[in-house]
Design a protein around this motif. Structure first.
Motif, PDB file in Angstrom:
ATOM      1  N   ARG A  77     -54.349  28.124  17.721  1.00 59.41           N
ATOM      2  CA  ARG A  77     -54.770  26.754  18.260  1.00 59.41           C
ATOM      3  C   ARG A  77     -53.962  25.748  17.531  1.00 59.41           C
ATOM      4  O   ARG A  77     -54.615  24.849  16.856  1.00 59.41           O
ATOM      5  CB  ARG A  77     -56.421  26.607  18.075  1.00 59.41           C
ATOM      6  CG  ARG A  77     -57.166  27.298  18.980  1.00 59.41           C
ATOM      7  CD  ARG A  77     -58.690  27.014  18.643  1.00 59.41           C
ATOM      8  NE  ARG A  77     -59.498  28.085  19.763  1.00 59.41           N
ATOM      9  CZ  ARG A  77     -60.089  29.253  19.153  1.00 59.41           C
ATOM     10  NH1 ARG A  77     -59.843  29.259  17.890  1.00 59.41           N
ATOM     11  NH2 ARG A  77     -60.702  29.753  19.869  1.00 59.41           N
ATOM     12  N   PRO A  78     -52.563  25.907  17.445  1.00 57.86           N
ATOM     13  CA  PRO A  78     -51.891  24.591  16.924  1.00 57.86           C
ATOM     14  C   PRO A  78     -52.161  23.337  17.600  1.00 57.86           C
ATOM     15  O   PRO A  78     -52.201  23.355  18.768  1.00 57.86           O
ATOM     16  CB  PRO A  78     -50.809  25.252  16.679  1.00 57.86           C
ATOM     17  CG  PRO A  78     -50.432  26.110  17.740  1.00 57.86           C
ATOM     18  CD  PRO A  78     -51.810  26.730  18.029  1.00 57.86           C
ATOM     19  N   VAL A  79     -51.833  22.354  16.944  1.00 57.47           N
ATOM     20  CA  VAL A  79     -51.665  20.979  17.411  1.00 57.47           C
ATOM     21  C   VAL A  79     -50.224  20.480  17.033  1.00 57.47           C
ATOM     22  O   VAL A  79     -50.030  20.190  15.939  1.00 57.47           O
ATOM     23  CB  VAL A  79     -52.539  20.113  16.890  1.00 57.47           C
ATOM     24  CG1 VAL A  79     -52.445  18.584  17.586  1.00 57.47           C
ATOM     25  CG2 VAL A  79     -53.866  20.343  17.169  1.00 57.47           C
ATOM     26  N   GLY A  80     -49.205  20.460  18.009  1.00 56.92           N
ATOM     27  CA  GLY A  80     -47.931  20.161  17.822  1.00 56.92           C
ATOM     28  C   GLY A  80     -47.027  21.228  17.434  1.00 56.92           C
ATOM     29  O   GLY A  80     -47.434  22.316  17.596  1.00 56.92           O
ATOM     30  N   PRO A  81     -45.730  20.957  17.366  1.00 54.18           N
ATOM     31  CA  PRO A  81     -45.097  19.659  17.156  1.00 54.18           C
ATOM     32  C   PRO A  81     -44.956  19.478  18.630  1.00 54.18           C
ATOM     33  O   PRO A  81     -44.687  20.185  19.750  1.00 54.18           O
ATOM     34  CB  PRO A  81     -43.665  19.953  16.439  1.00 54.18           C
ATOM     35  CG  PRO A  81     -43.534  21.552  16.882  1.00 54.18           C
ATOM     36  CD  PRO A  81     -44.897  22.173  16.875  1.00 54.18           C
ATOM     37  N   PRO A  82     -44.840  18.020  18.856  1.00 54.48           N
ATOM     38  CA  PRO A  82     -44.489  17.367  20.427  1.00 54.48           C
ATOM     39  C   PRO A  82     -43.296  17.681  20.826  1.00 54.48           C
ATOM     40  O   PRO A  82     -42.109  18.242  20.023  1.00 54.48           O
ATOM     41  CB  PRO A  82     -44.770  15.850  19.987  1.00 54.48           C
ATOM     42  CG  PRO A  82     -44.386  15.767  18.611  1.00 54.48           C
ATOM     43  CD  PRO A  82     -44.760  16.925  17.984  1.00 54.48           C
ATOM     44  N   PRO A  83     -42.926  17.553  22.131  1.00 55.96           N
ATOM     45  CA  PRO A  83     -41.562  17.895  22.545  1.00 55.96           C
ATOM     46  C   PRO A  83     -40.338  16.815  21.828  1.00 55.96           C
ATOM     47  O   PRO A  83     -40.745  15.936  21.233  1.00 55.96           O
ATOM     48  CB  PRO A  83     -41.514  17.588  23.960  1.00 55.96           C
ATOM     49  CG  PRO A  83     -43.004  17.553  24.285  1.00 55.96           C
ATOM     50  CD  PRO A  83     -43.820  17.217  22.876  1.00 55.96           C
TER      51      PRO A  83
ATOM     52  N   PRO B  74     -41.621  10.267  21.494  1.00 51.11           N
ATOM     53  CA  PRO B  74     -41.325   9.098  20.607  1.00 51.11           C
ATOM     54  C   PRO B  74     -41.394   9.733  19.028  1.00 51.11           C
ATOM     55  O   PRO B  74     -42.171  10.582  18.978  1.00 51.11           O
ATOM     56  CB  PRO B  74     -42.252   7.878  21.077  1.00 51.11           C
ATOM     57  CG  PRO B  74     -42.681   8.513  22.455  1.00 51.11           C
ATOM     58  CD  PRO B  74     -42.669  10.032  22.462  1.00 51.11           C
ATOM     59  N   VAL B  75     -40.690   8.967  18.463  1.00 56.47           N
ATOM     60  CA  VAL B  75     -40.744   9.262  16.897  1.00 56.47           C
ATOM     61  C   VAL B  75     -41.979   8.765  16.432  1.00 56.47           C
ATOM     62  O   VAL B  75     -42.488   9.653  15.410  1.00 56.47           O
ATOM     63  CB  VAL B  75     -39.716   8.431  16.232  1.00 56.47           C
ATOM     64  CG1 VAL B  75     -39.479   8.744  14.683  1.00 56.47           C
ATOM     65  CG2 VAL B  75     -38.215   8.971  16.857  1.00 56.47           C
TER      66      VAL B  75
ATOM     67  N   ALA C 177     -47.233  10.413  13.767  1.00 56.03           N
ATOM     68  CA  ALA C 177     -48.668  10.509  13.799  1.00 56.03           C
ATOM     69  C   ALA C 177     -49.033  11.845  13.580  1.00 56.03           C
ATOM     70  O   ALA C 177     -50.024  12.040  12.983  1.00 56.03           O
ATOM     71  CB  ALA C 177     -49.127   9.971  15.157  1.00 56.03           C
ATOM     72  N   LEU C 178     -48.441  12.834  14.080  1.00 49.61           N
ATOM     73  CA  LEU C 178     -48.934  14.469  14.094  1.00 49.61           C
ATOM     74  C   LEU C 178     -48.323  14.790  12.886  1.00 49.61           C
ATOM     75  O   LEU C 178     -49.396  15.816  12.482  1.00 49.61           O
ATOM     76  CB  LEU C 178     -48.380  14.986  15.333  1.00 49.61           C
ATOM     77  CG  LEU C 178     -48.752  14.964  16.795  1.00 49.61           C
ATOM     78  CD1 LEU C 178     -47.784  15.677  17.694  1.00 49.61           C
ATOM     79  CD2 LEU C 178     -49.895  15.356  16.936  1.00 49.61           C
ATOM     80  N   ALA C 179     -47.884  14.277  12.122  1.00 49.51           N
ATOM     81  CA  ALA C 179     -47.540  14.698  10.558  1.00 49.51           C
ATOM     82  C   ALA C 179     -48.459  14.466   9.955  1.00 49.51           C
ATOM     83  O   ALA C 179     -48.444  15.054   8.676  1.00 49.51           O
ATOM     84  CB  ALA C 179     -45.965  14.376  10.088  1.00 49.51           C
TER      85      ALA C 179
END
Length: 554
Positions: A176-182, A186-187, A192-194
């Protein structure tokens, strides 16, 4: 069957692994079809007045399996001769195929000894393909039966449901990972995900939205249960009227059982305010039951309120969305300001309000999806609309949870992070009235200098010229004033100057600072706050100048 799989060596390569994933999806679909077929055949065999063949029972099982995925069926055998659509999906029946395809996609990616693991994209594609191949075969088989499938509904929503369940299985197998985004995102989203705080807030929003939707469903189910008990006699009459033998009654009971989640969603829509439609000319809301309902005879429909304006009992259904809004506020503050958290560790008011608002959006979106799945057409004319309107229900859930959840979360946050106000003053007053503990403030000072403040304090506190550091509560010995043996008379009582030299052995006697001496209580015969000071004869002798040092017989 899906738990055990043949062992594949790493040398067999990628094609064999993908074929295994394809087989896994087909087996999951076959298990779903087989379980429903066994149940339908058992009911057909036990029915004493069955007028259909085994083929008709298998066609009915195929139709039930397809409608469990959200596909729309066409009922050809009608009184008017016009085929009628059947789009009401039993939500409890849909749990079986969704769980099977989810489990198949998850287990394909679980590493096992002697079998290589395919990629996530390959496992997803092969499991979905194998499942849909079986679904296409079942749809082709059921096209000549009493319940044929509407072909466009096989793509939407049936194929979408299968793909979503398989994607959830792949995501579960990956942890169930969250990210990384495509890469095209946007940067700012990557940054934010980091951050760990963003992940914590995102998890809080998801859990809070799920909790709010669960409370809505639970409250709707409670409303239905209370209404069924209130209308127990009409429900029993409807149940007996539909089936005469026990096999038919078991069938009606099972059908009502798989429709219980649908009834819970209808109850939630009723409590939220928009209510639900009973045909094209009737709507049921807490304010009124209006129009001419097109009601088929069914036990769950006997729980409907009486026609006409709503009463106070109907209006009490508003407690369901109120409970959902309170749940959103509570689950948000559980992470925003945990009990005992410092103010600097808690979320800011802006972050708390944003999390509660996003949770309300998620709750509204989930409720809208459930409302869309819980209703559907049962005919072409009066029963073309049956159930809650999904966009009205979702908007009402969003409005209730946002209007109650956001202010409630801010108030709970302020309450948990409140500063001690009046309670501090009360504690200070109580501490001033309590007996002091001078032992915690004793400091060694020299007493060779004059101490007029001490002299005045001693007289005010004890009513005599006794030194407080020499009083230990014992009786006997010394002069009448209570001074230590060998000490000189008090300067104030003899009219002498206030200062006098202290014995050399007492030069480092511990005394309390003035703030502590001012709070010494009145003299009490039984009060011994300084009993920790040495009182044995050896120390009494060493208090005299001529007796300093240990004696010869000690």
């Amino acid at each position: 069957m899906t738990g055990s799989s043949p062992s594949l060596s790493a040398e067999q390569g990628r094609p064999a692994v993908l074929a295994f994933a394809l087989l896994r999806g087909a087996v999951a679909a076959g298990l779903g079809v087989g379980s429903i077929a066994v149940l339908v055949l058992a009911l057909w065999i036990s029915s004493p007045a069955s007028d259909s063949s085994p083929g008709g029972a298998l066609h009915a099982a195929a139709g039930l399996w397809l409608i469990a995925h959200g596909a729309e069926l066409i009922r050809a055998d009608t009184l008017s001769g016009v085929p009628a659509p059947v789009g009401l999906v039993p939500l409890l029946l849909a749990v079986v195929p969704v769980w099977l395809v989810h489990r198949a996609a998850r287990d394909v990616l679980v590493p096992e000894e002697g079998r290589p693991v395919p990629s996530a994209a390959g496992a997803f594609a092969m499991v979905v393909t194998g499942y849909l191949l079986v679904g296409a075969a079942v749809a082709y088989y059921g096209r000549g039966g009493p319940l044929s499938v509407h072909l466009p509904s096989l793509l939407f929503p049936a194929a979408l449901v299968v793909a979503g369940a398989a994607a959830a299985g792949v995501w579960t197998a990956a942890g169930r990972p969250v990210g990384p985004p495509p890469s095209w995102a946007p940067v700012s989203l990557h940054e934010a995900l980091a951050r760990g705080r963003f992940r914590e807030q995102a998890g809080t929003v998801c859990r809070t939205a799920a909790a709010g939707a669960s409370v809505l469903l639970g409250g709707g189910a409670l409303l239905v249960a209370v209404a069924l008990m209130w209308h127990a006699h009409p429900a029993q009459e409807s149940f007996v009227r539909l089936a005469g033998d026990w096999a038919g009654r078991v069938s009606v009971f099972l059908l009502a059982l798989v429709l219980v989640p649908n009834a819970a969603v209808w109850g939630a829509a009723y409590g939220l305010g928009p209510g639900f439609a009973l045909g094209t000319a009737s709507t049921v809301t807490p304010l009124a039951f209006s129009g001419r309902p097109a009601l088929p005879g069914f036990p769950l429909l006997a729980a409907l309120p009486a026609e006409g304006p709503g009463t106070v009992l109907n209006w009490s259904a508003v407690a369901v969305p109120v409970a959902a809004g309170a749940t959103v506020a509570w689950f948000t503050v559980r992470r925003a300001a945990p009990p005992g958290a410092a103010r600097e560790d808690a979320w800011s008011p802006r972050e708390t309000a944003l999390a509660a608002a996003l949770a309300a959006v998620g709750c509204g979106a989930g409720t809208a999806v459930l409302a869309a799945a819980a209703g559907g057409p049962l005919g072409t004319r009066a029963l073309a609309e049956f159930g809650p309107v999904w966009w009205l229900t979702g908007a009402a859930a969003l409005a209730w949870t946002a209007l109650l959840g956001v202010p409630g979360a801010l108030l709970l946050r302020a309450w948990r992070l409140r500063e001690p106000g009046a309670s501090t003053d009360e504690e200070g007053e109580a501490a001033g009235n309590a007996e002091p503990v001078p032992a915690s403030v004793l400091v060694p000072v020299s007493v060779s200098a004059p101490a007029p403040v001490h002299e005045a304090t001693s007289r005010a506190s004890y009513g005599s010229d006794r030194r407080w550091w020499l009083w230990s509560g014992r009786r006997g010995g010394g002069d009448a004033a209570g001074a230590a043996p060998g000490s000189e008379p008090d300067a104030a009582s003899a009219g002498a100057p206030a200062s006098r030299p202290a014995p050399a052995a007492a030069a480092s006697t511990p005394v309390a600072p003035p703030a502590a001496r001012l709070s010494v209580p009145d003299r009490d015969e039984s009060f011994e706050p300084y009993d920790f000071l040495p009182t044995d004869p050896w120390h009494e002798r060493t208090a005299r100048p001529e007796g300093a040092g240990p004696s010869g017989n000690s």
